[in-house]
Write a protein that holds these residues in place. Sequence first.
Motif, PDB file in Angstrom:
ATOM      1  N   LEU A 233       0.840  -1.197   0.000  1.00 17.50           N
ATOM      2  CA  LEU A 233       0.000   0.000   0.000  1.00 17.50           C
ATOM      3  C   LEU A 233       0.875   1.247   0.000  1.00 17.50           C
ATOM      4  O   LEU A 233       0.648   2.190  -0.773  1.00 17.50           O
ATOM      5  CB  LEU A 233      -0.908  -0.004   1.226  1.00 17.50           C
ATOM      6  N   TYR A 234       1.885   1.250   0.861  1.00 19.02           N
ATOM      7  CA  TYR A 234       2.783   2.401   0.929  1.00 19.02           C
ATOM      8  C   TYR A 234       3.481   2.621  -0.414  1.00 19.02           C
ATOM      9  O   TYR A 234       3.577   3.761  -0.904  1.00 19.02           O
ATOM     10  CB  TYR A 234       3.826   2.208   2.032  1.00 19.02           C
ATOM     11  N   GLU A 235       3.981   1.552  -1.011  1.00 20.91           N
ATOM     12  CA  GLU A 235       4.694   1.691  -2.282  1.00 20.91           C
ATOM     13  C   GLU A 235       3.805   2.308  -3.355  1.00 20.91           C
ATOM     14  O   GLU A 235       4.222   3.214  -4.089  1.00 20.91           O
ATOM     15  CB  GLU A 235       5.197   0.323  -2.748  1.00 20.91           C
ATOM     16  N   ARG A 236       2.581   1.830  -3.444  1.00 25.10           N
ATOM     17  CA  ARG A 236       1.670   2.350  -4.472  1.00 25.10           C
ATOM     18  C   ARG A 236       1.340   3.819  -4.239  1.00 25.10           C
ATOM     19  O   ARG A 236       1.345   4.632  -5.169  1.00 25.10           O
ATOM     20  CB  ARG A 236       0.385   1.523  -4.493  1.00 25.10           C
ATOM     21  N   VAL A 237       1.030   4.145  -2.985  1.00 31.31           N
ATOM     22  CA  VAL A 237       0.681   5.530  -2.677  1.00 31.31           C
ATOM     23  C   VAL A 237       1.882   6.439  -2.910  1.00 31.31           C
ATOM     24  O   VAL A 237       1.761   7.505  -3.537  1.00 31.31           O
ATOM     25  CB  VAL A 237       0.184   5.653  -1.226  1.00 31.31           C
ATOM     26  N   ALA A 238       3.043   6.036  -2.415  1.00 31.69           N
ATOM     27  CA  ALA A 238       4.235   6.873  -2.546  1.00 31.69           C
ATOM     28  C   ALA A 238       4.596   7.109  -4.012  1.00 31.69           C
ATOM     29  O   ALA A 238       4.886   8.240  -4.419  1.00 31.69           O
ATOM     30  CB  ALA A 238       5.404   6.230  -1.802  1.00 31.69           C
ATOM     31  N   GLU A 239       4.569   6.040  -4.802  1.00 32.96           N
ATOM     32  CA  GLU A 239       4.905   6.191  -6.218  1.00 32.96           C
ATOM     33  C   GLU A 239       3.951   7.157  -6.917  1.00 32.96           C
ATOM     34  O   GLU A 239       4.377   8.004  -7.713  1.00 32.96           O
ATOM     35  CB  GLU A 239       4.866   4.819  -6.906  1.00 32.96           C
ATOM     36  N   SER A 240       2.667   7.038  -6.618  1.00 35.23           N
ATOM     37  CA  SER A 240       1.671   7.897  -7.269  1.00 35.23           C
ATOM     38  C   SER A 240       1.791   9.344  -6.827  1.00 35.23           C
ATOM     39  O   SER A 240       1.713  10.273  -7.634  1.00 35.23           O
ATOM     40  CB  SER A 240       0.257   7.378  -6.980  1.00 35.23           C
ATOM     41  N   VAL A 241       1.990   9.555  -5.520  1.00 37.27           N
ATOM     42  CA  VAL A 241       2.095  10.921  -4.996  1.00 37.27           C
ATOM     43  C   VAL A 241       3.353  11.611  -5.515  1.00 37.27           C
ATOM     44  O   VAL A 241       3.315  12.777  -5.926  1.00 37.27           O
ATOM     45  CB  VAL A 241       2.072  10.911  -3.459  1.00 37.27           C
ATOM     46  N   VAL A 242       4.466  10.899  -5.518  1.00 35.46           N
ATOM     47  CA  VAL A 242       5.717  11.482  -6.009  1.00 35.46           C
ATOM     48  C   VAL A 242       5.583  11.866  -7.484  1.00 35.46           C
ATOM     49  O   VAL A 242       5.995  12.957  -7.903  1.00 35.46           O
ATOM     50  CB  VAL A 242       6.889  10.507  -5.807  1.00 35.46           C
ATOM     51  N   ALA A 243       4.974  10.982  -8.271  1.00 37.06           N
ATOM     52  CA  ALA A 243       4.803  11.279  -9.697  1.00 37.06           C
ATOM     53  C   ALA A 243       3.858  12.458  -9.908  1.00 37.06           C
ATOM     54  O   ALA A 243       4.142  13.355 -10.718  1.00 37.06           O
ATOM     55  CB  ALA A 243       4.270  10.045 -10.423  1.00 37.06           C
ATOM     56  N   PHE A 244       2.748  12.492  -9.180  1.00 39.37           N
ATOM     57  CA  PHE A 244       1.746  13.554  -9.370  1.00 39.37           C
ATOM     58  C   PHE A 244       2.299  14.921  -8.957  1.00 39.37           C
ATOM     59  O   PHE A 244       2.025  15.928  -9.616  1.00 39.37           O
ATOM     60  CB  PHE A 244       0.497  13.231  -8.559  1.00 39.37           C
ATOM     61  N   THR A 245       3.069  14.954  -7.878  1.00 36.94           N
ATOM     62  CA  THR A 245       3.608  16.231  -7.390  1.00 36.94           C
ATOM     63  C   THR A 245       4.976  16.552  -7.990  1.00 36.94           C
ATOM     64  O   THR A 245       5.601  17.537  -7.600  1.00 36.94           O
ATOM     65  CB  THR A 245       3.732  16.220  -5.856  1.00 36.94           C
ATOM     66  N   ARG A 246       5.440  15.713  -8.906  1.00 36.12           N
ATOM     67  CA  ARG A 246       6.743  15.901  -9.547  1.00 36.12           C
ATOM     68  C   ARG A 246       7.864  16.002  -8.515  1.00 36.12           C
ATOM     69  O   ARG A 246       8.743  16.860  -8.597  1.00 36.12           O
ATOM     70  CB  ARG A 246       6.725  17.131 -10.451  1.00 36.12           C
ATOM     71  N   GLY A 247       7.804  15.106  -7.565  1.00 33.13           N
ATOM     72  CA  GLY A 247       8.871  14.992  -6.587  1.00 33.13           C
ATOM     73  C   GLY A 247       8.820  15.966  -5.436  1.00 33.13           C
ATOM     74  O   GLY A 247       9.760  16.021  -4.635  1.00 33.13           O
ATOM     75  N   LEU A 248       7.719  16.705  -5.300  1.00 29.95           N
ATOM     76  CA  LEU A 248       7.618  17.684  -4.221  1.00 29.95           C
ATOM     77  C   LEU A 248       7.097  17.073  -2.919  1.00 29.95           C
ATOM     78  O   LEU A 248       7.207  17.697  -1.862  1.00 29.95           O
ATOM     79  CB  LEU A 248       6.702  18.843  -4.634  1.00 29.95           C
ATOM     80  N   GLN A 249       6.513  15.871  -2.987  1.00 31.44           N
ATOM     81  CA  GLN A 249       5.888  15.269  -1.805  1.00 31.44           C
ATOM     82  C   GLN A 249       6.193  13.780  -1.791  1.00 31.44           C
ATOM     83  O   GLN A 249       5.904  13.064  -2.749  1.00 31.44           O
ATOM     84  CB  GLN A 249       4.374  15.518  -1.835  1.00 31.44           C
ATOM     85  N   HIS A 250       6.803  13.316  -0.683  1.00 29.46           N
ATOM     86  CA  HIS A 250       7.195  11.915  -0.543  1.00 29.46           C
ATOM     87  C   HIS A 250       6.549  11.324   0.717  1.00 29.46           C
ATOM     88  O   HIS A 250       7.000  11.621   1.836  1.00 29.46           O
ATOM     89  CB  HIS A 250       8.713  11.787  -0.425  1.00 29.46           C
ATOM     90  N   PRO A 251       5.509  10.513   0.588  1.00 24.10           N
ATOM     91  CA  PRO A 251       4.915   9.867   1.762  1.00 24.10           C
ATOM     92  C   PRO A 251       5.936   9.024   2.523  1.00 24.10           C
ATOM     93  O   PRO A 251       6.911   8.522   1.942  1.00 24.10           O
ATOM     94  CB  PRO A 251       3.813   8.997   1.149  1.00 24.10           C
ATOM     95  N   VAL A 252       5.701   8.883   3.823  1.00 22.64           N
ATOM     96  CA  VAL A 252       6.646   8.203   4.709  1.00 22.64           C
ATOM     97  C   VAL A 252       5.911   7.135   5.516  1.00 22.64           C
ATOM     98  O   VAL A 252       4.792   7.359   5.983  1.00 22.64           O
ATOM     99  CB  VAL A 252       7.308   9.215   5.668  1.00 22.64           C
TER     100      VAL A 252
END
Length: 270
Positions: A233-252
């Motif tokens: 779940l974390y991997e999917r969310v993190a990958e999507s958020v990083v791509a959508f924000t163009r690297g401005l937001q990295h879930p932890v």
Amino acid sequence: MKLHGVLVGINRYQDERIDTLQYAATDAKRFYGQLVSSLAAEDVSLQLLTDEQATRKAILMAIGELLPRQAGPEDVVLLYFAGHGSPETGEAPDRVSRYLIAHDTEYEAIFATGLDLERDLIRLVQRILARLVVVILDTCFSGRAGGRTFEGPVLHNRRTGFRRLVRPKPRLRDLPLGEGRIILAACDDDEVAHEDGRLRQGVFTYFLQRALSNAEEDPSDTSSEATISLSRLYERVAESVVAFTRGLQHPVLNGRLSLARLPLLNLPEH
């Protein structure tokens, strides 16, 4: 086995010096609706607190008083918070703490009226005996302008001088959900948790809900699993958020888990 949840979303704050958010309350309501529509009624016990309902006392009562009485050792607990976070000095002048901002938090007294992430939230979680406790925070603590954060007055003064998928409803007793204590946060400490007008949601919560519904799954995968691991779940969310924000937001992801999983849910209604 039962899933107990407290979902908090705050757009409006009693103190006018704390900026209004657009989608935090809606995010909590959508997540609440997604859980209710996806799981058997007898398997869920949820409390939703939004805006004026989400006072510091109400949040402490829901998590610290009610949950320890209701959640048994074989249950799962989900805690969700969408709203402002803020860094601020704590007991020691050189220590900066991270605070969740309740509806009635006072801008000039964040230490006394906010929820300290380490001092308060962790202590509340320790009171819960459930096998799996998942804390999800769509907020941030950077103090930067924009997003779900703001800089409190003490820290400000210190810095100023320097610078739709449908599934049968699963029964939780039939699902291997593992155990652990997990905090899944929207972004790293020095980043902003963004809200997006196109999504009409917080970016993190949008992709979290999609991941929990398996919306991004490879269509060639014909597996019929009813759960998703916390690590996946974390991997999917993190990958999507990083791509959508163009690297401005990295879930932890932080905490301890042993084969910890959550049930897959229906896509949320908009």
